[in-house]
Design a protein around this motif. Structure first.
Motif, PDB file in Angstrom:
ATOM      1  N   GLU A 232      -2.988   6.561  -3.429  1.00  0.00           N
ATOM      2  CA  GLU A 232      -3.377   5.272  -3.997  1.00  0.00           C
ATOM      3  C   GLU A 232      -4.631   5.397  -4.854  1.00  0.00           C
ATOM      4  O   GLU A 232      -4.743   4.769  -5.910  1.00  0.00           O
ATOM      5  N   VAL A 233      -5.569   6.198  -4.407  1.00  0.00           N
ATOM      6  CA  VAL A 233      -6.776   6.431  -5.204  1.00  0.00           C
ATOM      7  C   VAL A 233      -6.433   7.182  -6.482  1.00  0.00           C
ATOM      8  O   VAL A 233      -6.965   6.880  -7.561  1.00  0.00           O
ATOM      9  N   ALA A 234      -5.539   8.160  -6.392  1.00  0.00           N
ATOM     10  CA  ALA A 234      -5.103   8.890  -7.595  1.00  0.00           C
ATOM     11  C   ALA A 234      -4.399   7.955  -8.570  1.00  0.00           C
ATOM     12  O   ALA A 234      -4.608   8.039  -9.791  1.00  0.00           O
ATOM     13  N   ASN A 235      -3.587   7.064  -8.052  1.00  0.00           N
ATOM     14  CA  ASN A 235      -2.895   6.112  -8.919  1.00  0.00           C
ATOM     15  C   ASN A 235      -3.888   5.185  -9.615  1.00  0.00           C
ATOM     16  O   ASN A 235      -3.732   4.862 -10.804  1.00  0.00           O
ATOM     17  N   ARG A 236      -4.918   4.760  -8.894  1.00  0.00           N
ATOM     18  CA  ARG A 236      -5.932   3.903  -9.515  1.00  0.00           C
ATOM     19  C   ARG A 236      -6.712   4.670 -10.580  1.00  0.00           C
ATOM     20  O   ARG A 236      -7.104   4.088 -11.600  1.00  0.00           O
TER      21      ARG A 236
END
Length: 370
Positions: A232-236
């Motif tokens: 999720e952090v990578a996607n953000r």
């Protein structure tokens, strides 16, 4: 432009976003399909190596004849060899024929002058040996190898080895697609092509490093919280740099597209095609790989770590507990009074019991205690 800026600001703050990581299998499938097509095109058609690599002769002559007609005249003069004709300026023809040696060049020069209806002395001949092109090719391979090693070492030190591996795979992906397009289109491979291929490596890494830097900052002390997983952090991180990547890619593609489609296509300056096609395809592939390949690969590799697996389980458990709490609160609101919050945040269903001291004085006109 203001709307694009608002979208970029909302993407950066995480208010909106697209699930690039969640749909990574789709991107992997598309990349594999394109890569296989490029490899098949390279194996079936091969590369159209220029005279600098294969050796041959270059003839220049002043003539008002159009390039297509001059090519037909040149091929009839040489018999069996393919001729590449380019129009230089308004009245100069550049005719290159691969595979000719010194003995063959003179008879071809005479026949070419006859077919073009010009004196033999007006046809300049230049012989090119394949050794020079072989030297360029070897140095290009050497430079590519050194570049790859330095990139992997730098990314491994500045970020981590998973990001270095993902960036290396993205670079190989971009080079394979670019070379495959050259084979499918049939453009001639010249030293300008080699320069273009080496140039796109830096452009391909630029967007990738920008996303990696954002991901590195956002993932600090990630295991100390239970709100977001690494994916999720990578996607953000991708979403926060998405507009920037699009803007820089479009700005870089516009002048290259001018060279390729206007200079090479409309004006007929064929020598511009050598470097412009490599730059155009490489820039587009590099922007694609930085968003759809490199960062999802990092998320996959990082997600296999025990710490990140444990984090994903904690986040999932916390969200399940929050969902159950919300469901119980909704049931409590339907069946009776609203639930009260305890000190630790847990909901208590049912009516509140007020202390007796709070009930004293009720029923009196003033409500005061006596």
């Amino acid at each position: 432009m203001s709307k694009l800026g608002n979208i970029g600001a909302r993407l950066y703050r995480g208010e909106v976003g697209y699930d690039f990581i969640g749909k990574r299998k789709i991107w992997y499938g598309i990349s594999i399909l394109i890569t296989i097509t490029a490899i098949v095109g390279l194996a079936v058609r091969g590369l159209n190596m220029g005279i600098e690599f294969s050796g041959g002769a270059v003839f220049t002559a002043k003539s008002s004849m159009v390039a297509s007609e001059a090519q037909h005249k040149a091929e009839s003069a040489v018999g069996g060899h393919q001729a590449v004709v380019q129009k230089l300026g308004g009245s100069t023809l550049r005719i290159q024929i691969s595979g000719l040696d010194t003995k063959q060049a003179l008879p071809v020069q005479e026949k070419l002058a006859k077919n073009l209806n010009i004196p033999v002395k007006d046809v300049n001949t230049q012989l090119v040996g394949p050794s020079w092109g072989e030297e360029i090719k070897n140095k290009a391979w050497l430079g590519l190898g050194i570049f790859m090693v330095l990139v992997v070492l730098y990314l491994a030190i500045a970020f981590e080895w998973r990001m270095a591996l993902a960036a290396l795979i993205a670079l190989i992906h971009d080079l394979t697609i670019t070379v495959g397009v050259y084979a499918l289109v049939g453009f001639e491979v010249t030293p300008g092509t080699v320069i273009g291929l080496l140039t796109i490596l830096g452009y391909s890494l630029y967007d990738t490093v920008v996303v990696f830097d954002s991901l590195k900052e956002a993932s600090k002390d990630l295991t100390k919280q239970n709100r977001f997983t690494y994916s999720e952090v990578a996607n953000r991180s991708i979403n926060s740099t998405l507009v920037r990547s699009i803007n820089t890619t479009v700005v870089a593609l516009l002048p290259v597209a001018g060279l390729l489609f206007v200079g090479g296509g409309v004006l007929g300056a064929g020598m511009l095609n050598d470097i412009s096609l490599a730059l155009f395809v490489g820039l587009a592939a590099g922007a694609y790989s930085s968003i759809f390949i490199a960062t999802p690969l990092v998320a996959d590799l990082k997600g296999r770590e025990p710490q990140m697996k444990a984090l994903a389980k904690r986040v999932k458990a916390k969200r399940a507990a929050a969902a159950a709490k919300e469901a119980s609160q909704e049931d409590g609101q339907e069946d009776g009074p609203a639930p009260a919050d305890t000190e630790d945040g847990a909901a208590v269903v049912g009516p509140r019991h007020q202390p007796d001291s709070r009930n004293r004085g009720r029923g009196r006109p003033s409500g005061k205690r006596r």
